[in-house]
Design a protein around this motif. Structure first.
Motif, PDB file in Angstrom:
ATOM      1  N   PHE A   1       0.838  -1.198   0.000  1.00  0.00           N
ATOM      2  CA  PHE A   1       0.000   0.000   0.000  1.00  0.00           C
ATOM      3  C   PHE A   1       0.874   1.250   0.000  1.00  0.00           C
ATOM      4  O   PHE A   1       0.633   2.192  -0.755  1.00  0.00           O
ATOM      5  CB  PHE A   1      -0.925   0.002   1.227  1.00  0.00           C
ATOM      6  CG  PHE A   1      -1.721   1.272   1.376  1.00  0.00           C
ATOM      7  CD1 PHE A   1      -2.927   1.433   0.712  1.00  0.00           C
ATOM      8  CD2 PHE A   1      -1.262   2.323   2.171  1.00  0.00           C
ATOM      9  CE1 PHE A   1      -3.662   2.611   0.826  1.00  0.00           C
ATOM     10  CE2 PHE A   1      -1.984   3.498   2.299  1.00  0.00           C
ATOM     11  CZ  PHE A   1      -3.198   3.642   1.623  1.00  0.00           C
ATOM     12  N   PHE A   2       1.905   1.231   0.865  1.00  0.00           N
ATOM     13  CA  PHE A   2       2.741   2.423   1.015  1.00  0.00           C
ATOM     14  C   PHE A   2       3.698   2.595  -0.159  1.00  0.00           C
ATOM     15  O   PHE A   2       3.975   3.708  -0.593  1.00  0.00           O
ATOM     16  CB  PHE A   2       3.463   2.393   2.364  1.00  0.00           C
ATOM     17  CG  PHE A   2       2.471   2.464   3.504  1.00  0.00           C
ATOM     18  CD1 PHE A   2       1.957   3.683   3.911  1.00  0.00           C
ATOM     19  CD2 PHE A   2       1.996   1.304   4.125  1.00  0.00           C
ATOM     20  CE1 PHE A   2       1.007   3.755   4.919  1.00  0.00           C
ATOM     21  CE2 PHE A   2       1.042   1.374   5.133  1.00  0.00           C
ATOM     22  CZ  PHE A   2       0.546   2.600   5.535  1.00  0.00           C
TER      23      PHE A   2
ATOM     24  N   PHE B   1      -1.425  18.367  15.560  1.00  0.00           N
ATOM     25  CA  PHE B   1      -1.922  18.934  14.307  1.00  0.00           C
ATOM     26  C   PHE B   1      -2.046  20.461  14.399  1.00  0.00           C
ATOM     27  O   PHE B   1      -2.600  21.093  13.511  1.00  0.00           O
ATOM     28  CB  PHE B   1      -3.288  18.339  13.949  1.00  0.00           C
ATOM     29  CG  PHE B   1      -3.184  16.969  13.319  1.00  0.00           C
ATOM     30  CD1 PHE B   1      -3.320  16.802  11.945  1.00  0.00           C
ATOM     31  CD2 PHE B   1      -2.934  15.856  14.098  1.00  0.00           C
ATOM     32  CE1 PHE B   1      -3.211  15.545  11.358  1.00  0.00           C
ATOM     33  CE2 PHE B   1      -2.822  14.593  13.522  1.00  0.00           C
ATOM     34  CZ  PHE B   1      -2.957  14.434  12.154  1.00  0.00           C
TER      35      PHE B   1
ATOM     36  N   ALA C   1     -10.325  11.330   4.263  1.00  0.00           N
ATOM     37  CA  ALA C   1      -9.118  12.125   3.985  1.00  0.00           C
ATOM     38  C   ALA C   1      -9.452  13.614   4.107  1.00  0.00           C
ATOM     39  O   ALA C   1     -10.622  13.981   4.215  1.00  0.00           O
ATOM     40  CB  ALA C   1      -8.572  11.829   2.594  1.00  0.00           C
ATOM     41  N   TRP C   2      -8.411  14.440   4.087  1.00  0.00           N
ATOM     42  CA  TRP C   2      -8.626  15.880   4.032  1.00  0.00           C
ATOM     43  C   TRP C   2      -9.241  16.248   2.674  1.00  0.00           C
ATOM     44  O   TRP C   2      -8.992  15.572   1.669  1.00  0.00           O
ATOM     45  CB  TRP C   2      -7.292  16.632   4.167  1.00  0.00           C
ATOM     46  CG  TRP C   2      -6.793  16.710   5.573  1.00  0.00           C
ATOM     47  CD1 TRP C   2      -7.309  16.068   6.658  1.00  0.00           C
ATOM     48  CD2 TRP C   2      -5.667  17.470   6.028  1.00  0.00           C
ATOM     49  NE1 TRP C   2      -6.570  16.382   7.776  1.00  0.00           N
ATOM     50  CE2 TRP C   2      -5.562  17.233   7.418  1.00  0.00           C
ATOM     51  CE3 TRP C   2      -4.735  18.305   5.423  1.00  0.00           C
ATOM     52  CZ2 TRP C   2      -4.554  17.820   8.201  1.00  0.00           C
ATOM     53  CZ3 TRP C   2      -3.741  18.892   6.192  1.00  0.00           C
ATOM     54  CH2 TRP C   2      -3.654  18.649   7.572  1.00  0.00           C
TER      55      TRP C   2
ATOM     56  N   ARG D   1       2.390  15.599   2.061  1.00  0.00           N
ATOM     57  CA  ARG D   1       1.978  16.372   3.227  1.00  0.00           C
ATOM     58  C   ARG D   1       3.182  17.154   3.724  1.00  0.00           C
ATOM     59  O   ARG D   1       4.246  16.574   3.993  1.00  0.00           O
ATOM     60  CB  ARG D   1       1.454  15.431   4.327  1.00  0.00           C
ATOM     61  CG  ARG D   1       1.113  16.118   5.643  1.00  0.00           C
ATOM     62  CD  ARG D   1      -0.094  17.041   5.561  1.00  0.00           C
ATOM     63  NE  ARG D   1      -1.305  16.350   5.189  1.00  0.00           N
ATOM     64  CZ  ARG D   1      -2.063  15.650   6.032  1.00  0.00           C
ATOM     65  NH1 ARG D   1      -1.729  15.555   7.295  1.00  0.00           N
ATOM     66  NH2 ARG D   1      -3.158  15.064   5.594  1.00  0.00           N
TER      67      ARG D   1
ATOM     68  N   TYR E   1       5.789  13.730   3.424  1.00  0.00           N
ATOM     69  CA  TYR E   1       5.522  12.314   3.132  1.00  0.00           C
ATOM     70  C   TYR E   1       4.247  12.222   2.295  1.00  0.00           C
ATOM     71  O   TYR E   1       3.410  13.131   2.327  1.00  0.00           O
ATOM     72  CB  TYR E   1       5.399  11.496   4.424  1.00  0.00           C
ATOM     73  CG  TYR E   1       4.134  11.749   5.238  1.00  0.00           C
ATOM     74  CD1 TYR E   1       4.016  12.870   6.063  1.00  0.00           C
ATOM     75  CD2 TYR E   1       3.052  10.859   5.187  1.00  0.00           C
ATOM     76  CE1 TYR E   1       2.861  13.099   6.797  1.00  0.00           C
ATOM     77  CE2 TYR E   1       1.892  11.082   5.932  1.00  0.00           C
ATOM     78  CZ  TYR E   1       1.817  12.210   6.733  1.00  0.00           C
ATOM     79  OH  TYR E   1       0.675  12.441   7.453  1.00  0.00           O
TER      80      TYR E   1
ATOM     81  N   THR F   1       0.603  11.190   1.145  1.00  0.00           N
ATOM     82  CA  THR F   1      -0.689  10.753   1.646  1.00  0.00           C
ATOM     83  C   THR F   1      -1.701  11.075   0.544  1.00  0.00           C
ATOM     84  O   THR F   1      -1.297  11.389  -0.576  1.00  0.00           O
ATOM     85  CB  THR F   1      -1.037  11.394   3.003  1.00  0.00           C
ATOM     86  OG1 THR F   1      -2.290  10.872   3.460  1.00  0.00           O
ATOM     87  CG2 THR F   1      -1.135  12.910   2.916  1.00  0.00           C
ATOM     88  N   TYR F   2      -2.990  10.976   0.840  1.00  0.00           N
ATOM     89  CA  TYR F   2      -3.988  11.204  -0.204  1.00  0.00           C
ATOM     90  C   TYR F   2      -4.977  12.248   0.259  1.00  0.00           C
ATOM     91  O   TYR F   2      -5.146  12.475   1.454  1.00  0.00           O
ATOM     92  CB  TYR F   2      -4.694   9.890  -0.580  1.00  0.00           C
ATOM     93  CG  TYR F   2      -5.027   9.015   0.607  1.00  0.00           C
ATOM     94  CD1 TYR F   2      -4.060   8.180   1.166  1.00  0.00           C
ATOM     95  CD2 TYR F   2      -6.301   9.037   1.184  1.00  0.00           C
ATOM     96  CE1 TYR F   2      -4.348   7.392   2.272  1.00  0.00           C
ATOM     97  CE2 TYR F   2      -6.600   8.244   2.287  1.00  0.00           C
ATOM     98  CZ  TYR F   2      -5.610   7.435   2.827  1.00  0.00           C
ATOM     99  OH  TYR F   2      -5.893   6.664   3.929  1.00  0.00           O
TER     100      TYR F   2
END
Lengths: 394, 183
Positions: free
Chosen positions: B65-66, B125, B146-147, B169, B174, B176-177
């Motif tokens: 996945f990563f 955050f 997700a955002w 991000r 790194y 992300t989606y």
């Protein structure tokens, strides 16, 4: 074969910012009250279930710390966690110990000292209470944020407004103002609620329960023991339970908490109550109003209102005393406060006092059928416990 | 002036710094880390120990996945026995107890189910501006949290079409989606 179980003593500390006491001192306030209420001594208690979520507080083994301080040692104990429903889970475990015949007398005590950490740390800990790796790690959801996902969906589906939800806060502050144990003892207005800032849009500060320190204790006994102790036992008629996915993305609906529905249905079945006629039977309820949206969903999940009509109940003030069913006469989590793992015992203690006509006059529900219901949700519908109490023996 | 924008984290940090300095001064005069609570005056003791929590989480069984994420793809696992799709991806299918599930690439467009904007952020955050988090339903029948690339929550509505993008991000740097509203 399961035995009947009665509540023979309850204790409830003042909720709020309790930096006047340490965690064991806070627990002792409720334990002492419950012992005195029941007429029992520490040596009579045969098992103690301690609910505490912690993380924000310093003691990692709160059960043993509390029991040592309270002089209940070497009785046997355990600490339980079911997030914000930990207290009801503790009552369930104590109930099972007595119902099964393992012991005759057991105690559930919930204690939480959230103010041992700064607020940003507490926000972080509660935000992590869902699925840490997939929903917190990258996306930083908070506890209000999780419930805001439900509020957005509910508003969109049923045309409810932010002002409607503020009516829940106004009601719960109205009763909180009449409860000397409540964290907030001031009435608020719709305008004040509407003017409060967003913490997780569309949830505002006044839609939200506070960060609270508090404790509550409940002593349970078998029918034989209860008869010797009191003329007015309150019987546990049912404890329904259910759980749901840790990832909110795996939920099918965002206008209802499935675990709450199932826990309610199990409890009604056990108590022999028809869900369609619940308003004719239950005299008073405490429901899990960690946020105003949660109380509205609880009305529907428990069958107090049809789908989409929970918001009508609060618009029409049907959950005040004199309405269809009085809800959260303690002030609820919203105004009484929400010391995470003590909330469940707090609800049971409150309802025991309601059934026995022992609360302040201006927030006492009229007790007609002698039935009360506690609806306690953990996380965002992750855990659910619905407990039904009655003055009549099963 | 060239002043940098103050984040919630700057505010949190400066409050904590002031607080620690206050307790240090009390400790110097009293000989113990004892201080009155600013609001109530009740005596408090400041913990003299500190731990940092940073977890190490095994992704051995979902490392594909990563790896795919770094190549710009969003994957899920699929059970070849019962056709169940798992997102977040998992190695095991609890339905038929199969293990070592295979991988599929997920669609990039879906429908917004619900959303919120996080205004009071957790400490870790607190260096970000207010961010919007949404849950989007994909044609495969799975939801992805997700955002959403949008600053104003009143511009969004459940049912809107969303497109997924793999993004870096920052400042953590790194992959992300993220969801992007399709206008």
């Amino acid at each position: 074969m399961s035995r009947n179980v009665a509540i023979v003593g309850v204790g409830h500390s003042k909720f709020g910012v309790r930096n006047d006491v340490s965690l064991p001192e806070l627990a002792w306030e409720s334990i002492k009250m419950a012992l005195e209420d029941s007429g029992l001594e520490q040596k009579d208690i045969q098992y103690v279930v301690v609910s505490n979520v912690g993380g924000w507080s310093s003691e990692p083994l709160p059960a043993v710390v509390v029991n040592e301080y309270a002089g209940i040692c070497p009785t046997g104990t355990v600490r339980v966690e079911a997030a914000c429903a930990s207290g009801s889970a503790a009552v369930k475990l104590a109930y099972d110990m007595v119902a099964s015949g393992h012991v005759d007398i057991a105690m559930a005590v919930g204690v939480e000292k959230m103010n041992e950490s700064p607020t940003p740390t507490v926000v972080e800990f509660i935000g992590r209470a869902g699925n840490y790796f997939w929903e917190f790690q990258n996306f930083g959801l908070t506890f209000p944020g999780y419930y805001a996902l439900y509020m957005t969906a509910y508003m969109h589906k049923y045309g409810a407004t932010e002002e409607d939800f503020c009516k829940v806060a106004v009601k719960n502050h109205y009763y909180g103002a009449r409860n000397p144990k409540a964290q907030f003892q001031k009435e608020i207005t719709i305008e004040k609620c509407m003017a409060s800032r967003y913490i997780a849009w569309p949830i505002k500060l006044f839609d939200s329960s506070p960060i609270t320190d508090g404790s509550a204790a409940v002593i349970l006994a078998s029918e034989e023991v209860a008869k010797q102790l009191t003329d007015s036992p309150v019987w546990i008629r049912a404890i329904g339970y259910a759980s749901d996915t840790s990832n909110l993305s795996k939920r099918d609906t965002f206008t209802s908490l499935r675990a709450g529905v199932i826990a309610g249905e199990k409890a009604y079945k056990m108590a022999g109550i028809d869900k369609d006629k619940v308003l004719n039977i239950i005299d008073v309820a405490e429901v899990h109003d960690c946020f105003t949206i949660a109380e509205v969903m609880a009305y529907e999940d428990l069958g107090f209102a049809k789908r989409g009509e929970g918001i009508e109940m609060i618009r029409n003030e049907e959950t005040y005393i004199g309405g269809k069913i009085p809800v959260n006469l303690s002030g609820g989590l919203k105004a009484k406060g929400h010391p995470i793992a003590a909330t469940g015992e707090g609800m049971i203690a409150e309802l025991t006092n309601q059934l026995l006509n022992r609360v302040e006059k201006d927030r006492q529900a009229p007790i007609k059928n002698g039935y009360a219901l506690a609806h306690n949700i953990g996380g965002t519908g992750h855990y659910a416990y619905v407990t039904i109490l009655s003055l009549s023996k099963p | 002036m060239g002043e940098e924008k103050k984040t919630l984290k700057d505010m949190y940090d400066s409050q904590m710094k002031q607080f620690f300095e206050f307790v240090e001064s009390m400790k110097k005069s009293l000989g113990v880390p004892m201080f009155p609570d600013m609001k109530s005056g009740r005596a408090q003791y400041l913990d003299q120990r500190e731990i940092t929590l940073k977890f190490i989480i095994s992704i051995e069984n979902i490392k594909d996945f990563f790896n795919a994420l770094a190549e710009g793809k969003l994957l899920a696992t699929k059970c070849e026995n019962c056709n169940e799709i798992y997102f977040p991806p998992q190695r095991d299918c609890p339905k038929c107890k199969a293990s070592g599930l295979g991988w599929i690439e997920l669609s990039r467009e879906g429908e917004l189910v619900t959303f919120t904007q996080i205004n009071v952020k957790p400490y870790s955050f607190s260096h970000y501006d207010d961010y919007i988090v949404g849950i989007v339903r994909l044609p495969e029948g799975v939801n992805v949290t997700a955002w959403i690339r949008e600053k104003d929550p009143t511009k969004l509505k459940p049912g809107m079409k969303m497109r997924l993008e793999i993004v870096k991000r920052e400042p953590e740097d790194y992959y992300t989606y993220e969801w992007v509203p399709v206008s």
